[in-house]
Design a protein around this motif. Structure first.
Motif, mmCIF file in Angstrom:
data_model
loop_
_atom_site.group_PDB
_atom_site.id
_atom_site.type_symbol
_atom_site.label_atom_id
_atom_site.label_comp_id
_atom_site.label_asym_id
_atom_site.label_seq_id
_atom_site.Cartn_x
_atom_site.Cartn_y
_atom_site.Cartn_z
ATOM 1 N N VAL A 159 0.819 -1.217 0.000
ATOM 2 C CA VAL A 159 0.000 0.000 0.000
ATOM 3 C C VAL A 159 0.855 1.270 0.000
ATOM 4 O O VAL A 159 0.356 2.340 -0.329
ATOM 5 N N ASP A 211 5.898 5.740 -4.973
ATOM 6 C CA ASP A 211 5.780 6.249 -6.343
ATOM 7 C C ASP A 211 6.040 7.756 -6.416
ATOM 8 O O ASP A 211 6.359 8.293 -7.473
ATOM 9 N N MET A 212 5.854 8.437 -5.296
ATOM 10 C CA MET A 212 6.127 9.882 -5.289
ATOM 11 C C MET A 212 7.622 10.167 -5.215
ATOM 12 O O MET A 212 8.049 11.309 -5.351
ATOM 13 N N LYS A 220 -4.711 5.398 -3.357
ATOM 14 C CA LYS A 220 -4.828 6.360 -4.467
ATOM 15 C C LYS A 220 -3.460 6.722 -5.038
ATOM 16 O O LYS A 220 -3.282 6.836 -6.236
ATOM 17 N N VAL A 221 -2.523 6.958 -4.143
ATOM 18 C CA VAL A 221 -1.164 7.284 -4.571
ATOM 19 C C VAL A 221 -0.244 6.783 -3.461
ATOM 20 O O VAL A 221 -0.610 6.795 -2.293
ATOM 21 N N ARG A 222 0.928 6.296 -3.872
ATOM 22 C CA ARG A 222 1.792 5.661 -2.874
ATOM 23 C C ARG A 222 3.070 6.469 -2.688
ATOM 24 O O ARG A 222 3.672 6.945 -3.665
#
Lengths: 465, 487, 131
Positions: free
Chosen positions: B117, B251-252, B246-248
């Protein structure tokens, strides 16, 4: 949708108020290329019944063996009322008492906790808890370095009779601030801090001496003498104590002429189940004049606008949310619920009740030790006085003995050979008040079989639960 | 006060044997002279006393609790009862692996779920709370630089809106904390960041969505700049609830993160803990993760300790962190599953944006009106404070009278007279509507009878407390001489 | 009309200094600073004999909701501290420029005094900060 109460109508009405046509639009400030997939690798949700089945199976797998293992976590009786009260939603689902008027329950309870801990340790003040005993010692060390203005070295004397995991944790936490832990050996006859080693450091610059009571071997240190030595050499005395032991032993605040300066330890014996090592709570007490160097929450008694007594967080200017980079510690959330349990536990047991409990553990361990020492070549290693835990030497490798005992569903103690190879085949055993005569006899007879079998051929037993 | 029920000789008779075992082998000089001054009360007195104390608390189970940045959502009861199964409660932390496979399986699964997650390469569960997770994270950043001989890096950058734990954690790891200003739109001031970056930069600590309740849109650019300067990015997971599924963070571009399981994974706040602050890292930081961790060798679960992971920053608690909290989070994760996880972000954002819109309609000012709210938002009561002389604290106290726990007040420090409101996904629309009505009422009261609000609360067990006296005349413990003869 | 004493000198970080004319100076925090902090609950003073540097933090004043470093306006050795503040930190709230003094310094370089603000310049600074 588990735990989400929205109906389809609710969702539509809410989106209309916001002025968007879908929930997804609410995430339109997140750049598209960053959006993740559907988390396929995470398992799908399950209803409570199924999760319950899974957890029951797993909990059963661990077998509930007969426990003679202590080494910093002890299998004590917890009165039924303790956790029934502690898990009341008003305690369980509240947070840090930022709004004092709506948190008087938690605040008063914490004040009572502080009162009980100072009574037990003989110190002036207590904070409202830290994470566990080991990290509490790390905070005590940092506190001593700040408080001892006579010392510039950032060095701390730490005996090898202190729990090896506490030494490691303290090192992990303080090392980046240039603090050095200098180890002091032990007397191989008594199992106490070797005072001849200590004498070599007389006159040197150390911020503090750490004094465990009882020490990791269960042996009682000569705390008066050690505290005096520390003070004579301009060091602070940091006591690391078992709170149950404090119910019968001389409290840290009365050690030597002036008492220890800081007293910390593991609160688990006060109402926390073994539960794989946590949550427990660390406690930290000190003398009045060091209170502003203390990390963590502190609750004070005051009055309201009508002069009615009430309780509030106080001395907050020490803490990270005000003092930021100059705070005494980064700690924020502590172990409030465990302290709730501990306070109720201490209130139900009382000072005398705790003494009975402590004496029962001590007596049981003495009986176990005698029973085991009646076996061939099993002997007690140290002759210093002890409390509720003992080091025994076995006629075979400790690892093999403990493994074989575990196969009989008995946790026979802690293997000392990794941390103290010089003790050879030694184990640390503990029999709390929870172990009955038949349990002790079971251990004795199983160990007898293990010794008989293993001294000749290695044992291949499978677990028998 | 429990001590007021205390009478000498009133013992916990149901809990112990009547006869006390011998202690004669312990030398007198080491024994205490009299029992510790603990209360001596009957079991019923204790039960009644603590039940009554509990009733003086607001809690999620009894009240709406929109305390910003704390994610006070429903704590499912199943998490408590399943983590409290006898097999879990009685497991000794040093029990051998043969007697630990069930527990270790749960920990391993949880590590895996958290990895997925957050998009991180590896996870260690051991930090006991968010602040300890932060410490672990910054210590890993330091271990990474040190291992490369890159020892001139001495600064950790933190936004001025950051939680106080960020700079405090940096200092505990031997770094200086340097503040970066926030721009008018709530995003970080990129020019100031560029100026601050240099060979002395060890890393930056960011929360995203940030503590001002908005998503940092240029996060990729920030990550590029920091990495270019040789620094690493730390993600403070305080607001993970807003973006779950939604966004991890991985990944950022973050290298290391901590999660607050007592927020995002709904473990109870317990009146101030225990929490749990697992840390996740990218591949290059993996060797430094705190121990212990759990691994699976194909047949058995095994512990990874200092032996297997010699480069670890070490151990942060004697055993395995707050295991019982981790078990609760694991149960929660299994109940929700992957679908439930992104619903967390969806409905916490829906609730926050809805509540913000409704409150703006009522006449409250948003601190960042042009921005989308995340799972929380900031109101500023600057206008009310100036025009009516009724400040944020007064509003907060009056809410208690209406049976709502106040939102976070006066944080972040850079927004004057602010309320940080986080409704969470588990509140129903009608509860949000009820809150709007309460805010409308208090606003009217502030306009027509300001003293009523300024004197609030009126219905709590106590009125406003004298904090100055609490700090000047320290009374931190019941004095023991008082409990011998209670009045 | 400002009550800022004309005979004192001021630092931008809101400390005041009185030149005792014998190579020593007395230092405290300004009326404006105590007002911003609110009711003080604790004052952490430097130890006598320590050397302080101009612009270096050497004391802390604490209220319930804030803590603030106090910076020495000058370089020198601390020769006396106002111990009565230990028990009565509120003295600073009541009389910041008088009985609320914090510590005295033996000056290394009396020339440093020239770089400090006079009362008018300090008042202007405070007025500017208010905007």
């Amino acid at each position: 949708m588990p735990f989400i109460p929205h109906t389809e109508d609710d969702i539509q009405e809410m989106l209309a108020v916001i002025g968007v046509d879908s929930i997804d639009t609410l995430f339109d400030e997140i750049p598209d290329e960053l959006r993740c997939d559907e988390l396929k690798a995470v398992p799908a949700g399950m209803p409570e019944m199924e999760v319950s089945r899974l957890m029951q199976t797993r909990a059963r797998e661990d077998g509930q063996p007969l426990c003679f293992l202590g080494a910093g976590a002890y299998d004590h009786h917890i009165p039924a009322a303790v956790w029934q009260l502690t898990t009341r939603g008003e305690f369980y689902t509240a947070y840090t008492p930022y709004q004092a008027e709506a948190s008087q329950g938690t605040l008063q309870l914490l004040y009572e906790y502080q009162s009980m801990m100072t009574a037990l340790t003989g110190m002036d003040v207590s904070n409202a808890s830290l994470y566990d005993g080991a990290s509490a010692l790390a905070e005590a060390v940092l506190m001593a370095v700040r408080a001892n203005r006579k010392s510039k070295s950032g060095r701390i004397l730490v005996p090898r009779t202190l729990h090896p995991l506490y030494r490691r944790v303290t090192h992990s936490i303080v090392r980046n601030q240039g603090i050095e832990l200098v180890e002091v050996g032990y007397d191989s006859k008594t199992g106490q801090i070797d005072t001849s080693v200590l004498e070599q450091y007389t006159g040197e610059d150390f911020a503090a001496l750490v004094i465990p009571q009882p020490n990791f071997f269960g042996v009682l240190e000569n705390v008066d003498e050690l505290t005096e030595w520390a003070h004579t050499n301009d060091m602070l005395a940091i006591a690391v104590v078992n709170p149950l032991a404090m119910s019968i032993l001389k409290p840290a605040g009365e050690w030597g002429e002036n008492g220890a300066d800081i007293c910390c330890g593991e609160g688990q014996p006060m109402g926390a189940p073994l539960a794989s090592g946590g949550p427990y709570f660390g406690f930290l007490c000190c003398r009045q004049k060091l209170v502003r160097q203390m990390p963590g929450r502190i609750i004070g008694k005051t009055v309201d606008l009508d002069g009615k007594p009430g309780y509030a967080l106080t001395l907050q200017a020490r803490e990270q949310h005000i003092r930021r980079s100059k705070a005494t510690s980064n700690i924020c959330t502590n172990q409030g619920l465990m302290v709730t349990a501990a306070t109720i536990h201490m209130a139900i047991m009382g000072g005398e009740g705790l003494q009975h409990m402590a004496a029962a553990c001590h007596g049981n361990t003495e009986k176990l030790s005698q029973a085991l020492c009646s076996l061939p070549q099993v002997e007690s290693v140290f002759d210093g006085p002890f409390f509720h835990e003992r080091v025994l030497k076995l006629p075979l490798a400790a690892k093999d003995a403990l493994k074989a005992l575990a196969a009989h569903n008995v946790l026979g103690g802690f293997d000392l050979s990794d941390d103290y190879p010089e003790l050879e085949n030694a184990i640390l055993v503990c029999a709390t008040e929870m172990r009955g005569e038949e349990d002790l006899e079971q251990y004795r007879s199983k160990l007898e079989r293990v010794i008989a079998a293993q001294v000749q051929t290695p044992c291949q037993l499978k677990p028998d639960w | 006060m429990i001590y007021e029920h205390s009478r000498t000789g009133r013992r916990a008779t149901a809990q112990t044997n009547p006869e006390m075992a011998e202690l004669s082998d312990i030398p007198d000089a080491l024994l205490r002279k009299r029992p510790a001054g603990l209360p001596e009360v009957s079991e019923m007195q204790a039960v009644r006393h603590y039940t009554r104390l509990s009733q003086k608390n607001f809690s999620i189970d009894t009240h709406f609790y929109p305390l910003g940045s704390c994610t006070m959502k429903y704590n499912p009861r199943a998490c408590n009862s399943l983590a409290s199964l006898p097999g879990f409660l009685s497991r000794h932390p040093l029990a051998p692996d043969t007697h630990s496979q069930g527990f270790m399986a749960c920990m391993y699964d949880l590590q895996e779920i958290l990895k997925h997650v957050t998009g991180m390469h590896d996870v260690s569960l051991s930090p006991a709370a968010g602040a300890q997770g932060e410490f672990a994270g910054v210590a890993m950043i330091r271990a990474y630089h040190d291992a490369r001989g890159d020892t001139a890096r001495s600064e950790i950058l933190v936004p001025d809106a950051a939680h106080g734990t960020n700079p405090a954690s940096a200092v505990m790891c031997g770094y200086k904390a340097r503040e970066i200003p926030t721009g008018r739109d709530g995003d970080i001031d990129l020019d100031a960041l560029k100026q601050a970056l240099g060979p002395q930069t060890a890393g930056i600590m960011l929360t995203n969505p940030s503590t001002v309740g908005v998503f940092e849109r240029r996060i990729k650019e920030i990550a590029g700049l920091v990495h270019e300067a040789g620094g690493l990015l730390y993600y403070d997971g305080a607001n993970l609830n807003a973006i779950l599924g939604k966004v991890r963070p991985g990944d950022m571009g973050f290298d290391v993160i901590h999660m607050n399981l007592h927020k995002t994974f709904s473990t109870p706040h317990g009146g101030g803990g225990p929490g749990a602050g697992p840390v996740g890292v990218s591949q290059r930081l993996a060797p430094y993760l705190p121990v212990p961790m759990v691994d699976y060798d194909g047949t058995d679960y095994v512990w990874l300790t200092e032996k297997e992971r010699p480069d670890s920053i070490g151990r942060l608690s004697a055993f395995a962190g707050n295991a019982g909290v981790l078990l609760r989070a694991y149960v929660y994760a299994r109940l929700l599953g992957r679908d439930g996880m992104h619903r967390v972000a969806e409905f916490s954002s829906l609730n926050a944006n809805y509540l913000l819109k409704r409150l703006m309609e009522v006449g409250f000012d948003a601190a960042y009106p042009e921005r989308r709210a995340s799972h929380e938002f900031i109101l500023t009561l600057k206008k009310q404070a100036k025009e009516l002389g009724v400040n944020t604290m007064d509003f907060a106290k009056r809410m208690l009278d209406y049976g709502v726990h106040a939102p976070t007040t006066y944080f972040p420090l850079l927004v004057p007279e602010c309320l940080l409101v986080e409704p969470t996904e588990t509140e129903a629309k009608e509860d949000l509507d009820g809150f709007v009505e309460i805010m409308r009422t208090i606003k009217q009261e502030a306009e027509t009878q300001p003293d009523l609000v300024k004197q609030a609360p009126h219905t709590m067990p106590v009125r406003r407390l004298d904090d100055v006296r609490a700090a000047r005349e320290l009374d931190l413990a019941w004095k023991n001489d008082r409990n011998a003869q209670p009045e | 009309m400002s009550d800022t004493p004309k005979e004192l000198r001021y630092a931008k970080s809101h400390e005041w200094l009185r030149d005792e004319g014998d190579g020593t100076a007395t230092i405290g925090i300004s009326e404006h600073a105590q007002e911003l902090l609110g009711d003080l609950v604790f004052v952490d003073l430097p130890e006598v004999g320590t050397n302080v540097e101009a612009g270096g933090d050497c004391a802390v004043v604490e209220s319930v909701k804030a803590a603030s470093d106090v910076y020495s306006p000058v370089t020198g050795e601390v020769i006396e501290v106002n111990e009565s503040l230990d028990d009565a930190p509120e003295t600073i709230n009541e009389d910041a420029f008088g009985n609320g003094w914090m510590f005295k310094v033996k000056l290394d370089d009396a020339g440093e005094l020239d770089s400090l603000l006079d009362a008018d310049a300090y008042d202007a600074l405070v007025a500017e900060e208010d905007h």
